[in-house]
Design an enzyme around this catalytic site. Structure first.
Site, PDB file in Angstrom:
ATOM      1  CG  HIS A  61      18.340 -23.056  16.596  1.00 32.09           C
ATOM      2  ND1 HIS A  61      17.523 -22.660  15.566  1.00 32.09           N
ATOM      3  CD2 HIS A  61      19.416 -22.260  16.561  1.00 32.09           C
ATOM      4  CE1 HIS A  61      18.090 -21.643  14.934  1.00 32.09           C
ATOM      5  NE2 HIS A  61      19.245 -21.386  15.524  1.00 32.09           N
ATOM      6  CD  GLU A  87      14.743 -24.384  14.770  1.00 28.45           C
ATOM      7  OE1 GLU A  87      15.885 -24.806  14.851  1.00 28.45           O
ATOM      8  OE2 GLU A  87      14.394 -23.505  13.982  1.00 28.45           O
ATOM      9  CG  ASN A 140      14.174 -59.376  33.722  1.00 32.47           C
ATOM     10  OD1 ASN A 140      13.511 -59.475  32.697  1.00 32.47           O
ATOM     11  ND2 ASN A 140      15.072 -60.244  34.097  1.00 32.47           N
TER      12      ASN A 140
END
Lengths: 183, 717
Positions: free
Chosen positions: B48, B70, B432
Site C-alpha cells: 500500500h 493490493e 553451490n
C-alpha cells in the site's frame, strides 16, 4: 617557501587570464646541471624543500620514495637520475616541485627533485620551437619545445608525457646533450 | 502550488525497495494453511505504501500494478479469499517485477511493462474468479481453487458492475487543523460516480460558542460507482487515523460483509522502515514515531562522483541514534578544544598536569569520534542475507531438493562497502551448497539422513573481523576426485601427497573453474577462484572444511572495514613497515636448531609439527638488514588461508590502528605492498600485502629450484 611561491602562482594566474588572447602560457623554470627547464605553471601545485622519503621496495632508482603531503601519499622522482645526470647530494636547498600530472586514468600528484627553482616566464606559442629530430635513439616525446629567453635556451618539458605513464621509463641524457649540440 | 518532487525520489526508491524486501520476506514466511494476519497485514501495508507514494510521484505504472496486487492482498486480509500457494508464487513474481520497474525508474530508464501486464492479467483472472489464462506462468495455472474463487466477492475487481456504497464519515474535531478539507474529498468522490451527501448537523454548537476551526459535522454519503472500494478508501487515506469511517456496500449482495476491517489500516508507526515520504510531509502532527524507526538519509558526497553506477544506491540510511551520538561527541570535542585553548593562553609549567589531562581527553574524544564515524557506515548483514530465503526457495523448487535455510547473526554489523562486495561471493557459495553440496531427498534418505537438508548462514564478530560461515549438511567434497583432477591438470605432481586440507584447498584453483571440469570433479569448484580472489581483494580469507557424507563449511573472514586496520609495526633495516595484525599467528625468536636449509636456497623453520618457509623481507624488498644472522632476528609467523610463512624482521615495534592510504592513486601497485599509512610523526610507512608476499616467495623459491612447497605453490597460482 611554499607560501611565497603560491603567491607568485596566484598573481600570475591573473595575468594569464588577461593575456589569454595572446596565447601565452606561463612556465616555471628550474635549473638542473646548469640547464634551464620549464614546466607549465598550471600543473605546479607547490614547491617544497627536500624531506626524507619512505623508499618503495623494488622501484626504479629514480623513484626516491613516497612522502606524506597533508594526508596524500605522493611519490617523488629524482629528475636528475631520470635524465641520467650525475647524482648530487641533497641539501637544505634541494627543491621538490609538486606537480599535478594528467594520466589516462585521471590525474595524479607527483614530486620532482630539481637543483633550484629559477624563474617564471610568459611565453607565446610562436616563440616555441619544436625539438629537432634527434634520430631514433633519442626520445624527445617529453620535450614540448625549446625557447630562447635572454639568449639562453630553456627546455620546456611535457610532464604528462614524462611522468604520466605507468612505466616511467628511463630517459637518456643524450637527448639533452644532443639538443644542445643541435643548437 | 508546485513542489519539486524529484528531491524526494531517492527516499522514495529507498523506501520502496525496503518495502519490497519486507513483502518478499513476509511472503516467504507465509504458511498458506494457517495464514498469520500480522504477516498479511505487513505485506499489505508495504504494498500500500508503495502504491501511495508511487502515485504521488507520478509513477503510474508502478501504482497501477501495485493496485491489483493490493486488491488481492486486501481480500486475503479480510478473509474473503483463501490464500493459495499459487497466489504466493504470483505475489513473489510481482515483487520481482516491481523491483525491476523501480530499478528502471531509478536509473531514469523506460519501464518495461510487458511483464507487469502479464502479471496484472493473472491477478485479474484470480480476482474475477476465472481460471488463469495460459499466458501466465505455469505456477499460477493449475490448482486454482475454483470453489473459493467463485465464492469470493468480486466487488473489488474492475468489473463493470455498479455498486452503491454507504459511506459514513465522522471526523475528529481537528480535521480542519490538519489541512484536510472535506469538500475536496467530496469532489473527488463525485468524480468516481454518482454521489449523494447528507451532512449531520446534530453536533453543531450554537453560534456564540462555535469555534470555526473545529469540525463539528459528520456526513453520510451514498456513492454509486463501478470503481473498486480501494479507490474510495484512497480518498480518505489521509484522515483515517483521526476519523471514524465506514464504507458499506448497500447493493444487497454484499451487504453483510464485515465493514470495519475495510478501513485502511494506516498505523504509521507500524510501517516498516519509517514513514512514507508523503505521509511525513502531509501529516506532521501524526503520532510521534518510535525513535528507532526514524532514519535520516545522508548523502555520501564522494559516492556521487562516480555517476557511472547510477543504479547503485549512493546514500546510506543511518539510525538517528548513531547521528545523535556523533553530535554529542563533536560537542565534547569542542569543549575539550576550548579547554585546551584556554590552557594555552597563559601557559606555565604549573599547568602541565592539566594540559596532559586535556590531551588525554582529546585522545579519548578522537577515538570515540572515529569509532562513531565508522559506525555510520555499518549496516546489519541482514541486508545481504535477506536475498537468500528467496533464492533458496526458488532453487530448491528448481532442483527438487528439500532445504531448510537458517540465518544466524543477522544483526552483525559490517561496513557498507565490504557488504556490497561480499554479496556476490556469498550468493555463489550458497548456490553451490544447494546445487552440489546437498543431495536429493532420495539420496539423503539412502544415506540415513533426514530428507530436508540444512544450509546455515552464520555471521559473527571475532576480534577485528567478521566471520561468515556457510554450512551445509550435504555430501561434502570428494577428495579423491579432486586429487585425480588436480593430477590430471598438472596442478600437482603425480607423486605428491597432500593432506585432506590441502586437497580441499585445491578447489580454489583456477584450473577447477571451468564448468565441464567441475561437474567431472565434484561441482564445488565453479568459479571458486573468483570467489576467493574477490574475498582476498577485501583483505579477507576463505577456508573450507569438509567431511565426506557430513557436509562442508566455508568460512569467510573479513575485516570490518576497508579504511582502517590494526597493524603491527616492524623494522626491517632502517625502515618501518606494517603487518596487518589479522594475519599474524605468532612472533618468536628462532631457535636455530629448528631452522633447516633446504638445498637451493630456501630456509624452513619447524614450528611444532609444521615446516614453515622463511621469507627474508630484507631480500624481497632490497633493504639492508641490521643483521644477516637469523638468530639475531625475529620471526613473525603469518597466515593466509591455511598456508603459513615466517617473515624475518629486525625488530617488533608497537601495535596501532592505521588508516589505509592507496599507493595506486598517485603511483602504482607495488609488489608485496597493499598500501601506505601515515605514522604519528608524519612519515609514510608501507603496509605489507601478505598474500602477495607469499606468492612472491613461492615464485622465488621455484625459480631457485628449491623445495617445492605445496602450500606456496597453491598460493602462487
Amino acid at each position: 617557501m611554499g607560501a611565497a611561491e603560491e603567491r607568485i602562482y596566484d598573481s600570475n594566474d591573473v595575468e594569464i587570464t588577461s593575456k589569454d588572447n595572446d596565447q601565452t602560457d606561463q612556465y616555471l623554470t628550474f635549473i638542473m646541471a646548469s640547464e634551464e627547464y620549464g614546466v607549465d605553471i598550471l600543473s605546479v601545485q607547490e614547491i617544497r624543500g627536500w624531506e626524507s622519503v619512505t623508499p618503495i621496495p623494488n622501484s626504479p632508482p629514480h623513484v626516491k620514495g613516497v612522502i606524506n603531503l597533508r594526508g596524500t601519499i605522493v611519490p617523488i622522482v629524482d629528475l636528475r637520475q631520470r635524465f641520467g645526470l650525475k647524482n648530487v647530494e641533497y641539501g637544505p636547498l634541494t627543491v621538490v616541485i609538486v606537480l599535478k600530472v594528467a594520466t589516462a586514468k585521471g590525474s595524479r600528484i607527483m614530486g620532482i627533485v630539481v637543483d633550484a627553482v629559477s624563474d617564471v616566464y610568459s611565453l607565446s606559442a610562436e616563440e616555441m620551437k619544436s625539438a629537432p629530430d634527434l634520430g631514433d635513439h633519442v626520445n624527445t616525446l617529453y620535450i614540448k619545445g625549446l625557447v630562447n629567453v635572454n639568449n639562453k635556451m630553456v627546455i620546456l618539458l611535457d610532464i604528462n608525457e614524462l611522468l604520466g605513464s605507468d612505466s616511467i621509463p628511463e630517459v637518456s641524457i643524450s637527448a639533452i646533450k644532443e639538443l644542445k649540440d643541435a643548437r | 502550488m508546485s513542489i519539486d518532487l524529484s528531491q524526494f525520489h531517492q527516499v522514495f526508491f529507498e523506501e520502496s525497495f525496503e518495502g519490497l524486501q519486507v513483502m518478499e520476506s513476509s511472503l516467504l514466511d507465509l504458511d498458506c494453511e494457517n495464514v498469520d494476519s500480522e504477516t498479511i497485514n505487513s505485506i499489505f501495508r508495504a504494498a500500500h505504501s508503495i502504491k501511495g507514494s508511487s502515485s504521488t510521484f507520478g509513477f503510474t505504472e508502478v501504482a497501477e500494478f501495485t493496485h491489483v496486487l493490493e486488491t488481492l492482498l486486501d481480500q486475503v486480509r479480510e478473509g474473503s479469499r483463501q490464500l493459495l500457494p499459487d497466489h504466493v508464487d504470483l505475489l513473489l513474481q510481482s515483487v520481482d517485477c516491481l523491483h525491476s520497474m523501480l530499478t528502471a525508474l531509478q536509473a531514469k530508464e523506460a519501464v518495461d511493462t510487458e511483464q507487469s501486464k502479464v502479471l496484472i492479467q493473472a491477478f485479474n483472472d484470480i480476482l474475477e474468479g476465472r481460471e488463469p489464462t495460459s499466458s501466465t506462468d505455469a505456477s499460477a495455472a493449475g490448482a486454482a481453487d475454483v470453489a473459493t474463487s467463485q465464492m469470493a466477492p468480486t466487488l473489488e475487481a474492475e468489473s463493470a458492475e455498479e455498486v452503491t456504497w454507504n459511506i459514513k464519515f465522522v471526523p475528529d474535531g481537528n480535521l480542519l487543523r490538519t489541512g484536510n478539507e472535506p469538500l475536496r474529498m467530496f469532489r473527488e468522490l463525485a468524480e468516481l460516480g454518482e454521489l449523494d451527501v447528507k451532512a449531520n448537523l446534530s453536533k453543531l454548537p450554537d453560534i456564540p460558542v462555535l469555534n470555526p476551526e473545529e469540525c463539528h459535522l459528520s456526513w453520510e454519503m451514498y456513492l454509486t460507482t463501478v470503481k473498486p472500494k480501494s479507490d474510495i478508501e484512497e480518498i480518505f487515506e489521509w484522515v483515517v487515523d483521526e476519523s471514524d469511517i465506514t464504507i458499506l456496500a448497500t447493493a444487497g449482495l454484499f451487504g453483510e460483509l464485515p465493514s470495519q476491517s475495510s478501513v485502511v489500516d494506516l498505523d504509521a508507526g507500524a510501517l516498516p522502515g519509517g514513514v512514507p515520504a508523503e505521509q511525513a510531509v502531509e501529516q506532521p502532527e501524526s503520532e510521534k514515531l518510535p525513535k528507532k524507526d526514524i532514519k535520516a538519509p545522508t548523502q555520501k558526497a564522494a559516492a556521487q562522483k562516480d555517476s557511472g553506477k547510477s543504479s547503485e544506491s549512493t546514500s546510506i540510511r543511518v539510525s538517528i541514534e548513531k547521528i545523535d551520538s556523533l553530535v554529542n561527541l563533536v560537542g565534547e570535542l569542542v569543549i575539550t578544544q576550548s579547554m585546551l585553548g584556554q590552557l594555552g593562553n597563559e601557559f606555565d609549567m604549573d599547568k602541565l598536569q592539566k594540559l596532559q589531562e586535556g590531551l588525554a581527553q582529546l585522545e579519548h574524544n578522537t577515538r570515540e569520534l572515529q569509532e562513531s564515524v565508522m559506525r555510520i557506515r555499518m549496516l546489519p548483514i541482514s541486508f545481504t542475507f535477506s536475498r537468500f530465503p528467496r533464492m533458496v526457495r526458488d532453487l530448491s523448487k528448481q532442483l527438487g531438493k528439500k532445504i531448510d535455510l537458517k540465518l544466524l547473526g543477522e544483526s552483525t554489523e559490517l561496513d557498507k562497502t565490504v557488504m556490497e562486495k561480499i554479496g556476490d561471493p556469498l550468493v555463489h557459495l550458497v548456490r553451490n551448497a544447494l546445487d552440489h553440496g546437498l543431495e536429493l531427498p532420495e539420496e539423503r534418505r539412502a544415506a540415513g539422513k533426514s530428507e530436508t537438508g540444512t544450509i546455515t548462514l552464520n555471521a559473527f564478530h571475532q576480534g577485528g573481523n567478521i566471520i561468515i560461515e556457510i554450512i551445509d549438511d550435504g555430501k561434502g567434497l570428494n577428495s579423491e576426485r579432486i586429487l585425480a583432477k588436480a593430477r590430471a591438470n598438472g596442478v600437482i605432481g603425480e607423486s605428491e601427497i597432500l593432506t585432506d586440507e590441502q586437497i580441499q584447498e585445491l578447489i580454489f584453483q583456477p584450473g577447477f573453474s571451468t564448468a565441464e571440469k567441475v561437474t567431472d570433479v565434484s561441482g564445488r569448484g565453479v568459479g571458486m577462484d573468483v570467489v576467493r580472489r574477490n574475498i582476498l581483494e577485501l583483505n579477507g580469507s576463505i577456508e573450507v572444511r569438509s567431511v565426506a557424507g557430513k557436509g562442508s563449511t566455508f568460512t569467510i573472514r573479513l575485516p570490518l572495514t576497508l579504511a582502517i586496520l590494526d597493524g603491527q609495526l616492524i623494522n626491517i633495516g632502517n625502515q618501518t613497515y606494517i603487518i596487518p595484525l589479522v594475519s599474524i599467528v605468532e612472533s618468536l625468536q628462532p631457535n636455530m636448531e629448528l631452522v633447516n636449509h633446504v638445498a637451493g636456497g630456501c630456509d624452513v623453520f619447524r614450528l611444532r609439527d609444521e615446516y614453515i618457509p622463511i621469507i627474508k623481507l630484507c631480500e624481497v624488498f632490497g633493504v639492508d638488514p641490521i643483521s644477516d644472522n637469523l638468530s639475531e632476528s625475529l620471526l613473525v609467523v603469518v597466515e593466509v588461508g591455511n598456508s603459513k610463512v615466517a617473515l624475518v624482521v629486525d625488530d617488533l615495534l608497537g601495535q596501532q590502528q592505521v588508516v589505509i592510504k592507496s599507493m595506486e592513486s598517485n603511483y602504482k601497485k607495488v609488489d608485496g605492498i597493499s598500501g601506505a599509512t601515515i605514522l604519528g610523526d608524519g612519515t609514510v610507512s608501507l603496509i605489507l600485502d601478505i598474500t602477495d608476499l607469499i606468492h612472491m616467495a613461492g615464485v622465488r623459491q621455484q625459480s631457485k629450484n628449491g623445495l617445492k612447497l605445496v602450500s606456496s605453490k597453491i598460493r602462487a597460482a
